[in-house]
Design a protein around this motif. Structure first.
Motif, PDB file in Angstrom:
ATOM      1  N   UNK A   1       0.838  -1.203   0.000  1.00  0.00           N
ATOM      2  CA  UNK A   1       0.000   0.000   0.000  1.00  0.00           C
ATOM      3  C   UNK A   1       0.872   1.251   0.000  1.00  0.00           C
ATOM      4  N   UNK A   2       2.008   1.169   0.696  1.00  0.00           N
ATOM      5  CA  UNK A   2       2.949   2.289   0.670  1.00  0.00           C
ATOM      6  C   UNK A   2       3.427   2.579  -0.738  1.00  0.00           C
ATOM      7  N   UNK A   3       3.778   1.517  -1.490  1.00  0.00           N
ATOM      8  CA  UNK A   3       4.237   1.700  -2.878  1.00  0.00           C
ATOM      9  C   UNK A   3       3.110   2.270  -3.738  1.00  0.00           C
ATOM     10  N   UNK A   4       1.907   1.717  -3.589  1.00  0.00           N
ATOM     11  CA  UNK A   4       0.781   2.168  -4.422  1.00  0.00           C
ATOM     12  C   UNK A   4       0.432   3.629  -4.126  1.00  0.00           C
ATOM     13  N   UNK A   5       0.458   3.993  -2.847  1.00  0.00           N
ATOM     14  CA  UNK A   5       0.147   5.383  -2.487  1.00  0.00           C
ATOM     15  C   UNK A   5       1.231   6.319  -3.026  1.00  0.00           C
ATOM     16  N   UNK A   6       2.497   5.891  -2.933  1.00  0.00           N
ATOM     17  CA  UNK A   6       3.594   6.719  -3.458  1.00  0.00           C
ATOM     18  C   UNK A   6       3.479   6.841  -4.973  1.00  0.00           C
ATOM     19  N   UNK A   7       3.080   5.754  -5.622  1.00  0.00           N
ATOM     20  CA  UNK A   7       2.917   5.777  -7.078  1.00  0.00           C
ATOM     21  C   UNK A   7       1.778   6.720  -7.479  1.00  0.00           C
ATOM     22  N   UNK A   8       0.656   6.630  -6.768  1.00  0.00           N
ATOM     23  CA  UNK A   8      -0.481   7.518  -7.074  1.00  0.00           C
ATOM     24  C   UNK A   8      -0.074   8.981  -6.909  1.00  0.00           C
ATOM     25  N   UNK A   9       0.684   9.262  -5.832  1.00  0.00           N
ATOM     26  CA  UNK A   9       1.132  10.649  -5.610  1.00  0.00           C
ATOM     27  C   UNK A   9       2.087  11.082  -6.721  1.00  0.00           C
ATOM     28  N   UNK A  10       2.989  10.179  -7.118  1.00  0.00           N
ATOM     29  CA  UNK A  10       3.961  10.514  -8.170  1.00  0.00           C
ATOM     30  C   UNK A  10       3.260  10.780  -9.495  1.00  0.00           C
ATOM     31  N   UNK A  11       2.156  10.075  -9.745  1.00  0.00           N
ATOM     32  CA  UNK A  11       1.428  10.262 -11.003  1.00  0.00           C
ATOM     33  C   UNK A  11       0.679  11.606 -11.027  1.00  0.00           C
ATOM     34  N   UNK A  12       0.477  12.194  -9.839  1.00  0.00           N
ATOM     35  CA  UNK A  12      -0.165  13.511  -9.775  1.00  0.00           C
ATOM     36  C   UNK A  12       0.859  14.641  -9.854  1.00  0.00           C
ATOM     37  N   UNK A  13       2.137  14.294  -9.755  1.00  0.00           N
ATOM     38  CA  UNK A  13       3.187  15.318  -9.632  1.00  0.00           C
ATOM     39  C   UNK A  13       3.565  15.883 -11.009  1.00  0.00           C
ATOM     40  N   UNK A  14       4.188  17.077 -11.005  1.00  0.00           N
ATOM     41  CA  UNK A  14       4.586  17.713 -12.273  1.00  0.00           C
ATOM     42  C   UNK A  14       5.476  16.827 -13.142  1.00  0.00           C
ATOM     43  N   UNK A  15       6.294  15.976 -12.518  1.00  0.00           N
ATOM     44  CA  UNK A  15       7.197  15.140 -13.309  1.00  0.00           C
ATOM     45  C   UNK A  15       6.422  14.196 -14.227  1.00  0.00           C
ATOM     46  N   UNK A  16       5.323  13.606 -13.715  1.00  0.00           N
ATOM     47  CA  UNK A  16       4.534  12.687 -14.544  1.00  0.00           C
ATOM     48  C   UNK A  16       3.822  13.454 -15.658  1.00  0.00           C
ATOM     49  N   UNK A  17       3.331  14.647 -15.320  1.00  0.00           N
ATOM     50  CA  UNK A  17       2.660  15.476 -16.335  1.00  0.00           C
ATOM     51  C   UNK A  17       3.659  15.843 -17.434  1.00  0.00           C
ATOM     52  N   UNK A  18       4.878  16.192 -17.026  1.00  0.00           N
ATOM     53  CA  UNK A  18       5.920  16.542 -18.007  1.00  0.00           C
ATOM     54  C   UNK A  18       6.236  15.334 -18.899  1.00  0.00           C
ATOM     55  N   UNK A  19       6.339  14.173 -18.293  1.00  0.00           N
ATOM     56  CA  UNK A  19       6.656  12.958 -19.066  1.00  0.00           C
ATOM     57  C   UNK A  19       5.567  12.703 -20.103  1.00  0.00           C
ATOM     58  N   UNK A  20       4.314  12.807 -19.654  1.00  0.00           N
ATOM     59  CA  UNK A  20       3.184  12.512 -20.521  1.00  0.00           C
ATOM     60  C   UNK A  20       3.173  13.376 -21.776  1.00  0.00           C
ATOM     61  N   UNK A  21       3.532  14.654 -21.619  1.00  0.00           N
ATOM     62  CA  UNK A  21       3.473  15.566 -22.755  1.00  0.00           C
ATOM     63  C   UNK A  21       4.742  15.544 -23.588  1.00  0.00           C
ATOM     64  N   UNK A  22       5.765  14.842 -23.136  1.00  0.00           N
ATOM     65  CA  UNK A  22       7.046  14.896 -23.829  1.00  0.00           C
ATOM     66  C   UNK A  22       7.471  13.556 -24.418  1.00  0.00           C
ATOM     67  N   UNK A  23       7.490  12.518 -23.599  1.00  0.00           N
ATOM     68  CA  UNK A  23       8.175  11.282 -23.989  1.00  0.00           C
ATOM     69  C   UNK A  23       7.386  10.412 -24.978  1.00  0.00           C
ATOM     70  N   UNK A  24       6.078  10.150 -24.754  1.00  0.00           N
ATOM     71  CA  UNK A  24       5.403   9.269 -25.720  1.00  0.00           C
ATOM     72  C   UNK A  24       5.433   9.819 -27.147  1.00  0.00           C
ATOM     73  N   UNK A  25       5.463  11.125 -27.304  1.00  0.00           N
ATOM     74  CA  UNK A  25       5.434  11.729 -28.639  1.00  0.00           C
ATOM     75  C   UNK A  25       6.764  11.605 -29.383  1.00  0.00           C
ATOM     76  N   UNK A  26       7.829  11.223 -28.668  1.00  0.00           N
ATOM     77  CA  UNK A  26       9.142  11.129 -29.328  1.00  0.00           C
ATOM     78  C   UNK A  26       9.212   9.890 -30.207  1.00  0.00           C
ATOM     79  N   UNK A  27       9.829  10.027 -31.338  1.00  0.00           N
ATOM     80  CA  UNK A  27      10.060   8.886 -32.208  1.00  0.00           C
ATOM     81  C   UNK A  27      11.236   8.064 -31.708  1.00  0.00           C
ATOM     82  N   UNK A  28      11.380   6.843 -32.238  1.00  0.00           N
ATOM     83  CA  UNK A  28      12.449   5.953 -31.784  1.00  0.00           C
ATOM     84  C   UNK A  28      13.844   6.513 -32.068  1.00  0.00           C
ATOM     85  N   UNK A  29      13.959   7.461 -33.007  1.00  0.00           N
ATOM     86  CA  UNK A  29      15.278   7.994 -33.353  1.00  0.00           C
ATOM     87  C   UNK A  29      15.517   9.372 -32.759  1.00  0.00           C
TER      88      UNK A  29
END
Lengths: 198, 198
Positions: free
Chosen positions: B88-116
């Motif tokens: 539960x500690x891991x899951x709660x930490x994960x949920x909090x991390x997914x709400x943090x600016x770092x996850x938002x930044x990742x979402x808008x940046x990394x999936x859109x990058x091509x393999x090269x």
């Protein structure tokens, strides 16, 4: 910009529609919205730009339709005779859908959109078809055939199995055939079987 | 472009580093790489552009460091005394991390990058810290205290629980406090408890 003809109700040649929508998804998968210019779509599909404009008034409309009209059905059409059989059918369909151009297009397009993007309304929230609906369908079939009592098999167990595949895909872990078979077996044994005992 | 001073080994004021990295993540979360211009980062962090260049030779280096140096630790530092407690500690930490600016930044940046994409090497493959490592840590602790026999608790059960949270986040389903509590309880009961019987 020249005045464009308005789209006319039904497109005239469904094969052209399919080619145009497939070209749009391919280009989105290669480089997102920037790469999916209408010129490029026309070239890739082997049609004139006017052919596209007759069907879709704007690129955003084309992109929305490319996602909307190509969503795969994940629940096997034929009842597989058991909850595990139907569940494996959904998981295999999901794995295949995650390898398809539509999922690649989604990955490079949708997560990067901001909450106020005019493109966002009408786009699917997930990379593949409706897996939550497919999961509910699997459980409903199992309840109908009396394999599990009403409300006794938790849909979350199968949703979690789907989520494992989605997470692998999101983090760029390829799923070759052997790995997929092993993972599907492990998902069954760890997530589904415990709820089918007794 | 003027000649830029080379970055010097250790940055001089760690507080400035923190402010600059936080500003970069915020801007990435607002609009991806385009929004995260060095001018904008400098303004947001309240520093001069030269202060940034002294630390990171390019925007790509700054972006990589923003993701790399802010990855949260998901395994609770204190052993919670039980597999479920640690999980539960891991899951709660994960949920909090997914709400943090770092996850938002990742979402808008990394999936859109091509393999090269030249930006890709050095970026994290997932939106938050190392949840696979955290899962292995939870199971290892449980085995060490004799709560579960060696190899008897399948890490996949807890990885699937994490995947449910990641999938919710990816598809834009917010997780308010009450929903999170209910979901964590359901994940425990459906995914973890069946493997702790006997």
């Amino acid at each position: 910009m020249p005045a464009l003809p308005r789209p006319v109700g039904r497109p005239r040649d469904p094969a052209l529609d399919v080619a145009i929508l497939a070209a749009a998804l391919e280009l989105l998968g290669e480089g997102g919205m920037e790469t999916c210019a209408l010129d490029a779509v026309a070239r890739r599909a082997g049609v004139g730009k006017a052919t596209i404009y007759r069907r879709w008034p704007s690129k955003d409309d084309l992109v929305r339709d490319a996602f909307g009209s190509t969503a795969p059905e994940l629940l096997p059409a034929e009842d597989q005779g058991s909850l595990v059989g139907d569940a494996v059918g959904v998981l295999a369909a999901l794995a295949a859908a995650l390898r398809a151009p539509r999922a690649r297009a989604w990955r490079r397009t949708v997560p990067a959109l901001g909450p106020d993007s005019p493109l966002l309304p009408g786009l699917p929230t997930g990379p593949v078809g409706d897996w939550t609906g497919a999961v509910d369908g699997v459980v409903a079939r199992a309840e109908q055939r009396g394999e599990v009592g009403p409300g006794t098999f938790p849909p979350l167990a199968l949703r979690a199995a789907c989520a494992v595949l989605v997470e692998r895909w999101l983090t760029g872990q390829d799923l070759d055939e052997a790995t997929e078979t092993a993972l599907l077996t492990e998902l069954q044994s760890v997530l589904l079987r415990p709820h089918l005992r007794g």
